[in-house]
Design a protein around this motif. Structure first.
Motif, short mmCIF file in Angstrom:
data_model
loop_
_atom_site.label_atom_id
_atom_site.label_comp_id
_atom_site.label_asym_id
_atom_site.label_seq_id
_atom_site.Cartn_x
_atom_site.Cartn_y
_atom_site.Cartn_z
N THR A 89 26.63 -62.83 52.94
CA THR A 89 27.46 -63.57 53.88
C THR A 89 26.85 -63.66 55.27
O THR A 89 27.46 -64.24 56.16
CB THR A 89 28.86 -62.93 53.98
N ASN A 90 25.65 -63.06 55.47
CA ASN A 90 25.04 -63.19 56.79
C ASN A 90 24.53 -64.61 56.99
O ASN A 90 24.39 -65.39 56.04
CB ASN A 90 23.94 -62.14 57.02
N ARG A 91 24.23 -64.94 58.22
CA ARG A 91 23.86 -66.33 58.55
C ARG A 91 22.60 -66.78 57.82
O ARG A 91 22.54 -67.91 57.32
CB ARG A 91 23.66 -66.45 60.07
N ALA A 92 21.60 -65.91 57.74
CA ALA A 92 20.35 -66.29 57.08
C ALA A 92 20.58 -66.62 55.61
O ALA A 92 20.07 -67.61 55.09
CB ALA A 92 19.31 -65.17 57.22
N ALA A 93 21.37 -65.79 54.92
CA ALA A 93 21.63 -66.02 53.50
C ALA A 93 22.41 -67.32 53.30
O ALA A 93 22.12 -68.10 52.39
CB ALA A 93 22.40 -64.84 52.90
N ARG A 94 23.43 -67.55 54.14
CA ARG A 94 24.22 -68.77 53.99
C ARG A 94 23.37 -70.02 54.21
O ARG A 94 23.48 -71.01 53.47
CB ARG A 94 25.40 -68.77 54.98
#
Length: 300
Positions: free
Chosen positions: A155-160
């Motif tokens: 759910t972190n920004r990089a993964a999204r």
């Protein structure tokens, strides 16, 4: 050797250089939207001029563009715009190689989207490959010095941004192949050129309207960055044409699977050009993803 293989490798090479240039622009000059716009606005004139020159020399006419072609082109073009913005924004979160690796989950996501939307069946070997790929994403999703349950790292920004770009690029690839096939029995290279010219024109217009509405100053900054941005346009033209040509010759899933050679090129760019460090965890994640992609290719 089938011609789609060297064409796909050329596309991946062009794309790696283009993403490197966009990373530079987004890091020092432009927003992710501006870096994405530079790709289209600086490639459109060369693409249209090239197609016009070919039509004059060959005496051919532009084939009739059906509503189906227009729908595929619109969906593919919009998906690619959003996907590219996600990738450029991702470069500010993680290093270049990891950013490209997240993007490359598009191969795995194409198989899942195909099952859900088109009912395409996947073998047990294929599901094993997808599971291996998901484990690679979990490894890459964990940011340095982060703690907590594994699902929080998705759910972190990089993964999204990375997973979102993969879904969008999967839709764009299928849509571009669909648009090309709508043009009938013309030579695949010609169908690719026509499809590319229409799509890039739509993308340039859509982004011009968007930036004119939301951030007029970014248009001026794209112009000010033209000494670098024009190379973004040229490498984009080369890469896009090769992708479209390959999609006209072969199933998009096979093309995207071979296109994973971009991972190797991105690692070289990370270490040799950007001088960024790659952690052992990131190397393991990339290796797992490459293994899953190879396994998925064998399952197709």
């Amino acid at each position: 050797m089938s011609i789609w293989i060297p064409v796909t490798i050329a596309a991946a090479s062009f794309q790696t250089v283009r993403f490197m240039l966009q990373k530079m622009l987004a890091s020092v000059t432009l927003t992710p939207a501006g870096a994405t716009f530079s790709r289209f606005v600086y490639s459109a004139p060369f693409i249209l001029a090239g197609l016009a020159g070919y039509l004059m020399i060959s005496g051919q006419q532009v084939p009739a563009l059906t509503p189906g072609f227009g729908l595929f082109a619109l969906i593919g073009g919009l998906s690619q715009i959003l996907a590219t913005i996600c990738v450029v924004a991702l470069f500010k979160q993680r290093n270049f190689a990891v950013g490209i690796t997240f993007k490359k989950t598009e191969v795995i996501q194409t198989a899942i989207v195909g099952l859900l939307v088109l009912g395409d069946q996947i073998s047990n070997w294929g599901w094993a490959a997808i599971t291996l790929g998901l484990s690679a994403v979990l490894v890459l999703a964990k940011t340095p010095n982060s703690d907590g349950p594994w699902w929080q790292h998705l759910t972190n920004r990089a993964a999204r941004l990375g997973l979102g770009s993969g879904v969008l690029f999967a839709f764009s690839a299928v849509s571009y192949r669909g648009a090309s096939l709508q043009l009938g029995d013309f030579d695949p290279a010609f169908r690719a050129a026509v499809t590319l010219a229409v799509v890039v024109s739509l993308q340039t217009l859509m982004m011009l309207v968007w930036l004119g509405w939301r951030d007029k100053g970014e248009i001026a900054r794209v112009w000010a960055a033209r000494r670098v941005a024009i190379w973004v346009g040229l490498t984009s033209m080369g890469g896009s044409y090769c992708w479209f040509w390959a999609f006209s010759l072969q199933n998009a899933a096979y093309v995207k699977a071979l296109g994973q050679v971009e991972l190797i090129l991105s690692i070289l760019a990370t270490v040799l050009f950007f001088k960024e460090k790659i952690s052992f965890r990131e190397i393991m994640g990339i290796a797992l993803l490459v293994a899953s992609i190879l396994a998925l290719g064998l399952a197709m």
